[in-house]
Scaffold this motif. Structure first.
Motif, PDB file in Angstrom:
ATOM      1  N   LEU A  41       0.741  -1.109   0.070  1.00  0.00           N
ATOM      2  CA  LEU A  41      -0.229  -0.060   0.096  1.00  0.00           C
ATOM      3  C   LEU A  41       0.995   0.975  -0.056  1.00  0.00           C
ATOM      4  O   LEU A  41       0.539   2.319  -1.039  1.00  0.00           O
ATOM      5  CB  LEU A  41      -0.914  -0.007   1.219  1.00  0.00           C
ATOM      6  N   GLY A  51      -3.455   2.370 -12.380  1.00  0.00           N
ATOM      7  CA  GLY A  51      -2.588   3.194 -11.438  1.00  0.00           C
ATOM      8  C   GLY A  51      -3.037   2.298  -9.972  1.00  0.00           C
ATOM      9  O   GLY A  51      -2.559   1.329  -9.152  1.00  0.00           O
ATOM     10  N   ASP A  52      -3.750   3.110  -8.737  1.00  0.00           N
ATOM     11  CA  ASP A  52      -2.687   2.878  -7.164  1.00  0.00           C
ATOM     12  C   ASP A  52      -4.319   1.659  -7.265  1.00  0.00           C
ATOM     13  O   ASP A  52      -4.453   0.500  -6.547  1.00  0.00           O
ATOM     14  CB  ASP A  52      -4.130   3.787  -6.438  1.00  0.00           C
ATOM     15  N   ALA A  53      -5.696   1.819  -8.461  1.00  0.00           N
ATOM     16  CA  ALA A  53      -6.425   0.260  -8.277  1.00  0.00           C
ATOM     17  C   ALA A  53      -5.570  -1.119  -8.424  1.00  0.00           C
ATOM     18  O   ALA A  53      -6.059  -1.955  -7.579  1.00  0.00           O
ATOM     19  CB  ALA A  53      -7.416   0.168  -9.243  1.00  0.00           C
ATOM     20  N   ARG A  55      -3.910  -1.818  -6.034  1.00  0.00           N
ATOM     21  CA  ARG A  55      -3.433  -2.616  -5.487  1.00  0.00           C
ATOM     22  C   ARG A  55      -4.384  -3.530  -4.608  1.00  0.00           C
ATOM     23  O   ARG A  55      -3.309  -4.237  -3.710  1.00  0.00           O
ATOM     24  CB  ARG A  55      -3.070  -1.129  -4.234  1.00  0.00           C
ATOM     25  N   ILE A  56      -5.058  -3.769  -5.379  1.00  0.00           N
ATOM     26  CA  ILE A  56      -6.338  -5.049  -4.795  1.00  0.00           C
ATOM     27  C   ILE A  56      -5.367  -6.191  -5.103  1.00  0.00           C
ATOM     28  O   ILE A  56      -5.842  -7.240  -3.767  1.00  0.00           O
ATOM     29  CB  ILE A  56      -7.408  -4.621  -5.586  1.00  0.00           C
ATOM     30  N   LEU A 113     -14.819  -5.535  -6.467  1.00  0.00           N
ATOM     31  CA  LEU A 113     -14.382  -3.809  -6.065  1.00  0.00           C
ATOM     32  C   LEU A 113     -13.743  -3.702  -7.422  1.00  0.00           C
ATOM     33  O   LEU A 113     -13.044  -2.650  -7.449  1.00  0.00           O
ATOM     34  CB  LEU A 113     -13.601  -4.211  -4.579  1.00  0.00           C
ATOM     35  N   PRO A 117     -14.174  -0.582 -11.195  1.00  0.00           N
ATOM     36  CA  PRO A 117     -13.338   0.536 -12.027  1.00  0.00           C
ATOM     37  C   PRO A 117     -12.707   0.334 -13.461  1.00  0.00           C
ATOM     38  O   PRO A 117     -11.887   1.491 -13.845  1.00  0.00           O
ATOM     39  CB  PRO A 117     -11.995   1.137 -10.871  1.00  0.00           C
TER      40      PRO A 117
ATOM     41  N   TRP B   4      -2.751   9.923  -0.084  1.00  0.00           N
ATOM     42  CA  TRP B   4      -2.251   8.515  -0.484  1.00  0.00           C
ATOM     43  C   TRP B   4      -3.415   7.706   0.119  1.00  0.00           C
ATOM     44  O   TRP B   4      -3.558   6.608  -0.739  1.00  0.00           O
ATOM     45  CB  TRP B   4      -1.277   7.948   1.392  1.00  0.00           C
ATOM     46  N   MET B   7      -6.035   6.997  -3.423  1.00  0.00           N
ATOM     47  CA  MET B   7      -5.021   5.593  -3.845  1.00  0.00           C
ATOM     48  C   MET B   7      -5.791   6.652  -5.702  1.00  0.00           C
ATOM     49  O   MET B   7      -6.139   5.390  -5.805  1.00  0.00           O
ATOM     50  CB  MET B   7      -5.910   4.863  -3.667  1.00  0.00           C
ATOM     51  N   GLY B   8      -4.703   7.649  -6.125  1.00  0.00           N
ATOM     52  CA  GLY B   8      -5.624   8.086  -7.191  1.00  0.00           C
ATOM     53  C   GLY B   8      -6.892   8.293  -7.933  1.00  0.00           C
ATOM     54  O   GLY B   8      -7.230   7.688  -8.925  1.00  0.00           O
ATOM     55  N   TYR B  10      -9.139   6.028  -7.012  1.00  0.00           N
ATOM     56  CA  TYR B  10      -9.532   4.971  -6.026  1.00  0.00           C
ATOM     57  C   TYR B  10      -9.937   4.138  -5.112  1.00  0.00           C
ATOM     58  O   TYR B  10      -9.869   2.978  -4.567  1.00  0.00           O
ATOM     59  CB  TYR B  10      -8.584   3.561  -6.962  1.00  0.00           C
ATOM     60  N   VAL B  14     -10.585   0.207  -2.867  1.00  0.00           N
ATOM     61  CA  VAL B  14      -8.873  -0.093  -2.928  1.00  0.00           C
ATOM     62  C   VAL B  14      -9.392  -0.370  -1.561  1.00  0.00           C
ATOM     63  O   VAL B  14      -9.146  -1.680  -0.683  1.00  0.00           O
ATOM     64  CB  VAL B  14      -8.027   0.697  -2.946  1.00  0.00           C
ATOM     65  N   TRP B  15      -9.863   0.102  -0.608  1.00  0.00           N
ATOM     66  CA  TRP B  15     -10.072   0.725   0.883  1.00  0.00           C
ATOM     67  C   TRP B  15     -10.567  -0.357   1.348  1.00  0.00           C
ATOM     68  O   TRP B  15     -10.918  -1.190   2.272  1.00  0.00           O
ATOM     69  CB  TRP B  15     -10.076   1.998   2.379  1.00  0.00           C
TER      70      TRP B  15
END
Lengths: 250, 47
Positions: A41, A51-53, A55-56, A113, A117, B4, B7-8, B10, B14-15
């Motif tokens: 994370l 992108g940051d998605a 991280r799932i 989830l 996106p 942070w 998360m861009g 998202y 993510v959370w």
């Protein structure tokens, strides 16, 4: 080696082995999970497309890999229960089912989830997703049938048949992205020889994978212990253990 | 920090994924350990 395995197959030996192992496995699992999640994370770079998605991946992929691993383990234990009528194999098979079901549910929900996106939809009737949903129902079938008949051994053997027959779904889940046109992306990490992600993204993923495996092992060991206690409640070793445990309980 | 957490864009996905997985893993481990402990307690009450 074989003597050790043979000894382990006896319920009291397995119970003591699980008692010694479980706290270490569970504790290490939580420590590694904290490291893997923090790394994934905070320190892993964002993906150039997702992108940051992306991280799932650190929760979705370990749960998915373990759901398949646990089903395979459950089917092997089921086969041992059917062929050699091993009591411990029945117990381990039934202990794996709820753990596998939780991880399959986590796989499906985190996948949704991720899908929303990335694909614009929570769910599509894609081969990979549908096969994973079938896996959830197979775990559910083993759980329900495992306690459906009054005689626990007959019940376990009936559940073992579902576990063994259902193994055909495991390669379908794994290779569905190669066999059919799928919205789901192909194997990125667990493809042999050439993982498609960089090392700084892959290392935390492997840590999360190990952590989830350890936590699943911990839950299976504890659940197997409870199944053994239920089945062997009238035996001398359980009576002795109960006296000892109740003396230690607050 | 808020960047942070976002998360861009998202962040919610993510959370929610991490929270859901944490709940699943913690329940999976604790329920199994509690079941073992409770078995001895319940058996004692049944005696």
């Amino acid at each position: 080696m074989w003597t050790w395995f043979h000894r382990l197959a006896s319920p009291p030996s397995f119970f003591r082995f699980a008692d010694r192992l479980a706290p270490w496995v569970g504790g290490l699992g939580f420590v590694l999970l904290a490291i893997g999640w923090t790394w994934g994370l905070v320190y892993a770079p964002p993906d150039y497309q997702q992108g940051d998605a992306f991280r799932i991946i650190y929760v979705h992929v370990p749960a998915a890999a373990l759901s398949l691993g646990l089903y395979t383990g459950m089917a092997i234990a089921g086969a041992c229960a059917l062929i050699w009528r091993m009591k411990l194999a029945e117990v381990v098979m039934l202990a794996m089912a709820p753990v596998g079901m939780v991880l399959t549910a986590v796989t499906l929900l985190t996948g949704m989830l991720w899908g929303k996106p990335m694909w614009g939809a929570w769910w599509v009737w894609d081969a990979r997703l549908t096969a994973e949903l079938v896996l959830l129902f197979l775990f559910l079938g083993v759980i329900v049938l495992g306690d459906a008949i009054e005689d626990p051994r007959r019940s376990a053997r009936a559940a073992a048949w579902i576990a063994v027959v259902g193994i055909v779904n495991v390669p379908i889940v794994k290779f569905s992205v190669n066999w059919w046109n799928s919205l789901h992306q192909g194997a990125t990490v667990l493809s042999f020889g050439k993982p498609a992600i960089t090392v700084d993204m892959a290392i935390p993923l492997y840590i999360c994978l190990l952590a989830t495996a350890l936590l699943a092992a911990h839950a299976v060991l504890r659940r197997a212990q409870v199944r053994l206690l239920q089945r062997e409640a009238r035996t001398q070793w359980v009576k002795a253990l109960r006296a000892q445990e109740l003396g230690a309980l607050p | 920090m808020s960047q942070w957490l976002a998360m861009g864009g998202y962040g919610a996905y993510v959370w929610a994924s991490f929270a859901l997985t944490a709940a699943g893993l913690v329940w999976m481990s604790l329920a199994a350990s509690r079941a073992r402990r409770n078995w001895f307690r319940n058996e004692d009450e049944d005696q």
